[in-house]
Design an enzyme around this catalytic site. Structure first.
Site, PDB file in Angstrom:
ATOM      1  N   ILE A  66     -38.175 -31.355  -1.120  1.00 29.10           N
ATOM      2  CA  ILE A  66     -38.769 -30.113  -1.357  1.00 29.10           C
ATOM      3  C   ILE A  66     -38.312 -29.213  -0.288  1.00 29.10           C
ATOM      4  O   ILE A  66     -38.020 -27.889  -0.280  1.00 29.10           O
ATOM      5  CB  ILE A  66     -40.175 -30.097  -1.807  1.00 29.10           C
ATOM      6  CG1 ILE A  66     -40.357 -30.747  -3.198  1.00 29.10           C
ATOM      7  CG2 ILE A  66     -40.670 -28.596  -1.868  1.00 29.10           C
ATOM      8  CD1 ILE A  66     -41.615 -31.035  -3.834  1.00 29.10           C
ATOM      9  N   TYR A  67     -38.391 -29.582   1.066  1.00 33.05           N
ATOM     10  CA  TYR A  67     -38.437 -28.793   2.254  1.00 33.05           C
ATOM     11  C   TYR A  67     -37.076 -28.741   2.890  1.00 33.05           C
ATOM     12  O   TYR A  67     -36.491 -27.987   3.825  1.00 33.05           O
ATOM     13  CB  TYR A  67     -39.421 -29.536   3.303  1.00 33.05           C
ATOM     14  CG  TYR A  67     -40.777 -28.966   3.259  1.00 33.05           C
ATOM     15  CD1 TYR A  67     -41.229 -28.128   2.251  1.00 33.05           C
ATOM     16  CD2 TYR A  67     -41.757 -29.565   4.279  1.00 33.05           C
ATOM     17  CE1 TYR A  67     -42.351 -27.747   2.227  1.00 33.05           C
ATOM     18  CE2 TYR A  67     -43.039 -29.198   4.029  1.00 33.05           C
ATOM     19  CZ  TYR A  67     -43.533 -28.330   3.134  1.00 33.05           C
ATOM     20  OH  TYR A  67     -44.637 -27.825   3.056  1.00 33.05           O
ATOM     21  N   SER A 105     -39.160 -34.325   5.098  1.00 33.56           N
ATOM     22  CA  SER A 105     -38.524 -33.073   4.844  1.00 33.56           C
ATOM     23  C   SER A 105     -37.377 -32.822   4.009  1.00 33.56           C
ATOM     24  O   SER A 105     -36.840 -31.748   3.960  1.00 33.56           O
ATOM     25  CB  SER A 105     -38.362 -32.087   6.222  1.00 33.56           C
ATOM     26  OG  SER A 105     -39.527 -31.941   6.930  1.00 33.56           O
ATOM     27  N   GLY A 124     -43.348 -34.445  -4.873  1.00 40.22           N
ATOM     28  CA  GLY A 124     -42.514 -35.221  -4.204  1.00 40.22           C
ATOM     29  C   GLY A 124     -43.256 -36.484  -3.825  1.00 40.22           C
ATOM     30  O   GLY A 124     -44.061 -36.994  -4.724  1.00 40.22           O
ATOM     31  N   VAL A 125     -43.114 -36.957  -2.630  1.00 38.38           N
ATOM     32  CA  VAL A 125     -43.936 -38.306  -2.096  1.00 38.38           C
ATOM     33  C   VAL A 125     -45.378 -38.084  -2.392  1.00 38.38           C
ATOM     34  O   VAL A 125     -46.063 -38.751  -2.469  1.00 38.38           O
ATOM     35  CB  VAL A 125     -43.634 -38.619  -0.592  1.00 38.38           C
ATOM     36  CG1 VAL A 125     -44.297 -39.702   0.070  1.00 38.38           C
ATOM     37  CG2 VAL A 125     -42.236 -39.006  -0.599  1.00 38.38           C
ATOM     38  N   ASP A 126     -45.749 -36.596  -2.084  1.00 39.13           N
ATOM     39  CA  ASP A 126     -47.213 -36.396  -1.983  1.00 39.13           C
ATOM     40  C   ASP A 126     -47.745 -36.550  -3.129  1.00 39.13           C
ATOM     41  O   ASP A 126     -48.920 -37.178  -3.248  1.00 39.13           O
ATOM     42  CB  ASP A 126     -47.197 -34.793  -1.294  1.00 39.13           C
ATOM     43  CG  ASP A 126     -48.455 -34.715  -0.917  1.00 39.13           C
ATOM     44  OD1 ASP A 126     -49.260 -35.222  -0.868  1.00 39.13           O
ATOM     45  OD2 ASP A 126     -48.628 -33.257  -0.403  1.00 39.13           O
TER      46      ASP A 126
END
Ligand code: AR6
Length: 171
Positions: free
Chosen positions: A125-126, A122, A32-34
């Site tokens: 993926i969360y 969040s 994702g963003v990370d």
């Protein structure tokens, strides 16, 4: 007075003082963003994250907390890493999600950042429902006591962007 703005796009393309990363407790990267931030920001970010793990954050960064590193090759001075809660239908973790926004702004104030870009923490993926994630994001930022002049929510797709537009319209 903090101005809230909305942009549809890739947060790694933004020019701001600080870009917030939807990280995980390990601080050592992910999807994702990370993943996008570490890819475009280059190895300097991971290097500082490893140093944080070797010093103050031996057990990782707790959910709802935030910590800053260099922004590496990104067009920003800092990346503020925050760890959102994983969505749970059984347990209300809203306060932890609100804490991500509050703590990120607190770190931004410590740094002297005046423009801060946030993803919808969040909601990928969360698994946090987008509309509720947008509500918490907007309400928390509006209520925050911060010297940050612009909070820019950067939404990856039309659906997320429209959800935030709708939320921002509600007072
Ligand atoms: N720019 C802006 N928004 C994005 C981008 C981007 N480049 N990429 C995805 N989004 P996520 P989380 C949106 O999954 O749910 C990682 O593996 C996405 O559509 O990035 O907090 C971490 O290491 C969604 O709306 O973060 C953690 O393990 C929002 O950003 C875990 O994912 C957040 O999605 C964190 O999950």
């Amino acid at each position: 007075m903090t101005t809230v703005t909305l942009v549809r796009g890739d947060i790694t393309r933004e020019s701001v003082d600080a870009i917030v990363n939807a990280a995980n407790s390990s601080l050592l990267g992910g999807g994702g963003v990370d993943g996008a931030i570490h890819r475009r920001g280059g190895p300097a970010i991971l290097e500082e994250c490893r140093k944080l793990r070797a010093s103050r954050y031996g057990k990782g960064l707790a959910t709802g907390q935030a910590v800053a590193t260099t922004a590496g090759d990104l067009d920003a001075r800092w990346v503020i890493h925050t760890v959102g809660p994983v969505w749970s239908a059984a347990e209300d973790r809203s306060e932890l999600l609100a804490s991500c926004y509050r703590e990120s702004l607190r770190v931004a104030d410590e740094l002297g950042a005046r423009t801060v870009a946030f993803p919808a923490v969040s909601t990928g993926i969360y698994g946090w429902p987008l509309d509720d994630g947008a509500r918490i994001a907007v309400e928390t930022v509006r209520a925050a006591d911060t010297a940050v002049e612009e909070v820019r929510f950067v939404l990856f797709d039309d659906r997320a962007h429209e959800t935030f537009v709708h939320r921002l319209g509600h007072r």
